[in-house]
Enzyme design. Structure first.
Site, mmCIF file in Angstrom:
data_model
loop_
_atom_site.group_PDB
_atom_site.id
_atom_site.type_symbol
_atom_site.label_atom_id
_atom_site.label_comp_id
_atom_site.label_asym_id
_atom_site.label_seq_id
_atom_site.Cartn_x
_atom_site.Cartn_y
_atom_site.Cartn_z
ATOM 1 N N HIS A 1 0.820 -1.216 0.000
ATOM 2 C CA HIS A 1 0.000 0.000 0.000
ATOM 3 C C HIS A 1 0.846 1.255 0.000
ATOM 4 O O HIS A 1 0.350 2.338 0.312
ATOM 5 C CB HIS A 1 -0.951 0.000 1.209
ATOM 6 C CG HIS A 1 -1.931 -1.134 1.168
ATOM 7 N ND1 HIS A 1 -2.615 -1.567 2.275
ATOM 8 C CD2 HIS A 1 -2.324 -1.938 0.155
ATOM 9 C CE1 HIS A 1 -3.388 -2.590 1.937
ATOM 10 N NE2 HIS A 1 -3.229 -2.839 0.663
ATOM 11 N N CYS B 1 6.216 20.779 -11.309
ATOM 12 C CA CYS B 1 5.299 21.538 -12.180
ATOM 13 C C CYS B 1 4.856 22.838 -11.521
ATOM 14 O O CYS B 1 4.367 23.742 -12.176
ATOM 15 C CB CYS B 1 4.085 20.681 -12.536
ATOM 16 S SG CYS B 1 3.030 20.284 -11.129
HETATM 17 C C1 BV8 Z 1 -8.352 -2.568 -5.300
HETATM 18 C C2 BV8 Z 1 -4.012 3.060 2.668
HETATM 19 C C3 BV8 Z 1 -9.031 -2.739 -7.541
HETATM 20 C C4 BV8 Z 1 -2.782 3.559 3.254
HETATM 21 C C5 BV8 Z 1 -5.281 1.027 2.786
HETATM 22 C C6 BV8 Z 1 -16.143 -1.786 -1.576
HETATM 23 C C7 BV8 Z 1 -15.832 -0.474 -1.896
HETATM 24 C C8 BV8 Z 1 -14.554 -0.109 -2.354
HETATM 25 C C9 BV8 Z 1 -13.566 -1.083 -2.476
HETATM 26 C C10 BV8 Z 1 -13.874 -2.383 -2.132
HETATM 27 C C11 BV8 Z 1 -15.136 -2.750 -1.693
HETATM 28 N N1 BV8 Z 1 -15.116 -4.083 -1.456
HETATM 29 C C12 BV8 Z 1 -13.883 -4.571 -1.711
HETATM 30 C C13 BV8 Z 1 -13.123 -3.554 -2.152
HETATM 31 C C14 BV8 Z 1 -11.750 -3.651 -2.522
HETATM 32 C C15 BV8 Z 1 -10.974 -2.826 -1.493
HETATM 33 C C16 BV8 Z 1 -11.144 -3.501 -0.143
HETATM 34 O O1 BV8 Z 1 -10.507 -4.512 0.098
HETATM 35 N N2 BV8 Z 1 -12.037 -2.940 0.721
HETATM 36 C C17 BV8 Z 1 -12.304 -3.568 2.012
HETATM 37 C C18 BV8 Z 1 -12.843 -2.484 2.978
HETATM 38 C C19 BV8 Z 1 -13.336 -4.655 1.802
HETATM 39 N N3 BV8 Z 1 -9.587 -2.865 -1.878
HETATM 40 C C20 BV8 Z 1 -9.107 -1.867 -2.616
HETATM 41 O O2 BV8 Z 1 -9.720 -0.885 -2.949
HETATM 42 C C21 BV8 Z 1 -7.653 -2.091 -3.064
HETATM 43 N N4 BV8 Z 1 -7.577 -1.882 -4.457
HETATM 44 O O3 BV8 Z 1 -9.162 -3.414 -5.000
HETATM 45 O O4 BV8 Z 1 -8.152 -2.175 -6.559
HETATM 46 C C22 BV8 Z 1 -8.787 -1.973 -8.750
HETATM 47 C C23 BV8 Z 1 -8.081 -2.577 -9.787
HETATM 48 C C24 BV8 Z 1 -7.869 -1.843 -10.926
HETATM 49 C C25 BV8 Z 1 -8.323 -0.519 -11.017
HETATM 50 C C26 BV8 Z 1 -9.004 0.086 -9.943
HETATM 51 C C27 BV8 Z 1 -9.238 -0.636 -8.774
HETATM 52 C C28 BV8 Z 1 -6.749 -1.108 -2.340
HETATM 53 C C29 BV8 Z 1 -6.760 -1.414 -0.857
HETATM 54 C C30 BV8 Z 1 -5.764 -0.488 -0.138
HETATM 55 C C31 BV8 Z 1 -6.532 0.380 0.816
HETATM 56 N N5 BV8 Z 1 -5.591 1.208 1.545
HETATM 57 N N6 BV8 Z 1 -4.448 1.858 3.369
HETATM 58 C C32 BV8 Z 1 -3.013 3.829 4.696
HETATM 59 O O5 BV8 Z 1 -3.603 4.878 5.018
HETATM 60 O O6 BV8 Z 1 -2.597 2.992 5.501
HETATM 61 S S1 BV8 Z 1 -5.918 -0.254 3.636
HETATM 62 C C33 BV8 Z 1 -5.591 -0.186 5.289
HETATM 63 O O7 BV8 Z 1 -6.189 -1.382 5.829
HETATM 64 C C34 BV8 Z 1 -4.130 -0.290 5.668
HETATM 65 O O8 BV8 Z 1 -3.237 -0.463 4.599
HETATM 66 C C35 BV8 Z 1 -4.135 -1.543 6.560
HETATM 67 O O9 BV8 Z 1 -2.946 -2.180 6.605
HETATM 68 C C36 BV8 Z 1 -5.153 -2.324 5.856
HETATM 69 C C37 BV8 Z 1 -5.650 -3.592 6.457
HETATM 70 O O10 BV8 Z 1 -5.942 -3.416 7.821
HETATM 71 P P1 BV8 Z 1 -5.030 -4.251 8.859
HETATM 72 O O11 BV8 Z 1 -3.614 -3.947 8.579
HETATM 73 O O12 BV8 Z 1 -5.438 -5.674 8.830
HETATM 74 O O13 BV8 Z 1 -5.401 -3.536 10.207
HETATM 75 P P2 BV8 Z 1 -6.680 -3.796 11.130
HETATM 76 O O14 BV8 Z 1 -6.743 -2.692 12.104
HETATM 77 O O15 BV8 Z 1 -7.853 -4.105 10.258
HETATM 78 O O16 BV8 Z 1 -6.321 -5.158 11.898
HETATM 79 C C38 BV8 Z 1 -5.252 -5.174 12.841
HETATM 80 C C39 BV8 Z 1 -5.087 -6.618 13.257
HETATM 81 O O17 BV8 Z 1 -3.979 -6.715 14.140
HETATM 82 C C40 BV8 Z 1 -6.292 -7.164 14.009
HETATM 83 O O18 BV8 Z 1 -6.547 -8.479 13.551
HETATM 84 C C41 BV8 Z 1 -5.814 -7.203 15.473
HETATM 85 O O19 BV8 Z 1 -6.416 -8.245 16.195
HETATM 86 C C42 BV8 Z 1 -4.345 -7.449 15.292
HETATM 87 N N7 BV8 Z 1 -3.470 -6.935 16.371
HETATM 88 C C43 BV8 Z 1 -3.616 -5.810 17.108
HETATM 89 N N8 BV8 Z 1 -2.548 -5.672 17.930
HETATM 90 C C44 BV8 Z 1 -1.708 -6.726 17.688
HETATM 91 C C45 BV8 Z 1 -2.293 -7.533 16.690
HETATM 92 N N9 BV8 Z 1 -1.727 -8.668 16.235
HETATM 93 C C46 BV8 Z 1 -0.526 -9.014 16.780
HETATM 94 N N10 BV8 Z 1 0.104 -8.287 17.732
HETATM 95 C C47 BV8 Z 1 -0.453 -7.152 18.216
HETATM 96 N N11 BV8 Z 1 0.181 -6.456 19.184
#
Ligand code: BV8
Length: 367
Positions: A131, A254
């Site tokens: 990302h 630019c």
């Molecule tokens: C794409 C940006 C296609 C940078 C991020 C509906 C509408 C729109 C889109 C979609 C949709 N449905 C599906 C999609 C596709 C979409 C998507 O997946 N949406 C999700 C919501 C369903 N994906 C996209 O849009 C991607 N692109 O599909 O492109 C395409 C192709 C061609 C042309 C056009 C389009 C792009 C996805 C990238 C999004 N950007 N971030 C930033 O600001 O960071 S995503 C964001 O969430 C971060 O990158 C983050 O890393 C990511 C995932 O979250 P996690 O890292 O898992 O974090 P989370 O808090 O969720 O979980 C933490 C975990 O850690 C938990 O399990 C917790 O228990 C655990 N934890 C906590 N503490 C600890 C621990 N584990 C161990 N030790 C600890 N101490």
């Protein structure tokens, strides 16, 4: 580097995992925000998560940036500042050491943009930042200008972005009518595209109530945070837009447009080279993958959420390291492992047979 107390891992499970690890020639790790929680960085979907109180569509989509670039830049300016303050933790260093010891067979696919894996000295050729990175910038006019900049650690990037001083500010008002008026044709096209990618997994809701379920407090590792302390919740940060374009980072090339963070927002494709390199790991004609580590991710964001399945198809057994066993997805109990706890405490134990004790790890170049 101070190590957290080693977790109590079931010895039989650990021995079984170590057996597979020692024989593995190809290993893939998929990282999420949880690996950086012990470095004091907020995760996305937890109680104090970054998305809580923020409208994802306002702070992590192209429509949101077009609609209010000042708001989005405040979000990312805060993230840059927190990431600069944070230090890589034992989990980041352990994976960097594994990459050195199992080269080139071990590759890390990280969703994180916090730059902590590179700062832990993770070999660049074996790290794919899916990302992007908070400290890479690019001109919004990718076609006409195309300016890009890597590794800009200036903090803040402009005086106007230094407004987030006091984290106890109450949440800036998010006016529901003020949400980005994303182009309905764009959204319909995106929905079609994502339904194609996700198939029956397609779910066009944003983070659900389940996503916001409370997380166990992440134990702090070393540093001044007392055990169980949590990073200041993003939702307590005043994000009031009202910044004009002149207040934002300007493109030096630019001199006609503003810069944006070079990160991948929802609805944006991953950088083509990154996506191709990640997919190439799982190509038919490659060697089997023995092990896939899924570390600190809720596995909700695609395509990252699909890589473990791809590794499984290459023969991998999956080890999930997470504070919440409920976030281990699609497990086969007879073949896979779930290690519940803080990644910073668990990973050094899991990888010890290959990377040895922390004293033997090559020190990173982190300043
Ligand atoms: C794409 C940006 C296609 C940078 C991020 C509906 C509408 C729109 C889109 C979609 C949709 N449905 C599906 C999609 C596709 C979409 C998507 O997946 N949406 C999700 C919501 C369903 N994906 C996209 O849009 C991607 N692109 O599909 O492109 C395409 C192709 C061609 C042309 C056009 C389009 C792009 C996805 C990238 C999004 N950007 N971030 C930033 O600001 O960071 S995503 C964001 O969430 C971060 O990158 C983050 O890393 C990511 C995932 O979250 P996690 O890292 O898992 O974090 P989370 O808090 O969720 O979980 C933490 C975990 O850690 C938990 O399990 C917790 O228990 C655990 N934890 C906590 N503490 C600890 C621990 N584990 C161990 N030790 C600890 N101490």
């Amino acid at each position: 580097m101070s190590l957290p107390t080693p977790p109590n891992i079931d010895p039989a499970k650990l021995a079984d995992f170590h057996n597979v690890l020692k024989q593995s020639k190809r290993i893939v790790a998929v990282l999420g925000a949880g690996i950086s929680a012990s470095s004091g960085l907020a995760t996305f979907r937890g109680t104090n998560g970054l998305w809580r109180g923020q409208d994802v569509m306002q702070v992590a989509t192209p429509a949101g940036f077009r609609h209010d670039p000042g708001l989005v830049w405040q979000f990312y300016s805060y993230r840059r500042r927190e990431a600069l303050k944070a230090q890589p933790n034992a989990a980041h260093y352990a994976l960097a050491e594994l990459a050195r010891r199992v080269a080139p067979g071990f590759v890390t696919l990280t969703q994180n943009v916090d730059n902590l894996s590179p700062r832990a000295g993770h070999p660049e050729a074996q790290l794919k930042q899916l990302h992007g990175n908070l400290f890479d910038l690019r001109c919004v006019d990718t076609v006409g200008c195309g300016y890009t900049e890597r590794g800009n650690y200036e903090n803040p990037l402009t005086p106007a972005l230094d407004t987030i001083k006091d984290e106890t500010l109450t949440l800036g008002h998010i006016d529901p009518d003020n949400r980005p008026k994303a182009n309905p044709i764009l959204l319909a096209g995106l929905a079609r595209k994502n339904a194609q990618i996700l198939g029956d997994k397609y779910d066009d809701k944003g983070p659900s109530a389940v996503d916001l379920a409370p997380l166990k407090a992440a134990a702090a590792v070393g540093g001044e945070q007392e055990l169980g302390a949590r990073p200041p919740p993003m939702s307590d940060i005043r994000l009031s837009s009202g910044l004009s374009k002149d207040d934002l980072p300007q493109c030096p090339k630019c001199q006609a447009n503003i810069l944006r963070p070079s990160v991948v927002w929802f609805g944006e494709a991953l950088a083509e080279s990154t996506a191709l390199e990640a997919d190439a790991l799982f190509a038919e004609d490659t060697e089997p993958i023995e092990l896939c580590l899924v570390i600190g991710t809720s596995s909700k964001v695609w395509p990252a959420a699909g890589y473990a399945e791809k590794a499984r198809k290459k023969g991998a057994r999956i080890a999930t390291i997470n504070m919440d066993a409920g976030d281990a997805k699609g497990l086969r109990p007879d073949q896979d492992w779930v290690f519940v706890g803080d990644a910073a405490a668990i990973l050094p134990e899991l990888l010890k047979p290959v990377i040895g004790d922390p004293g033997a790890w090559k020190k990173s170049t982190d300043s």
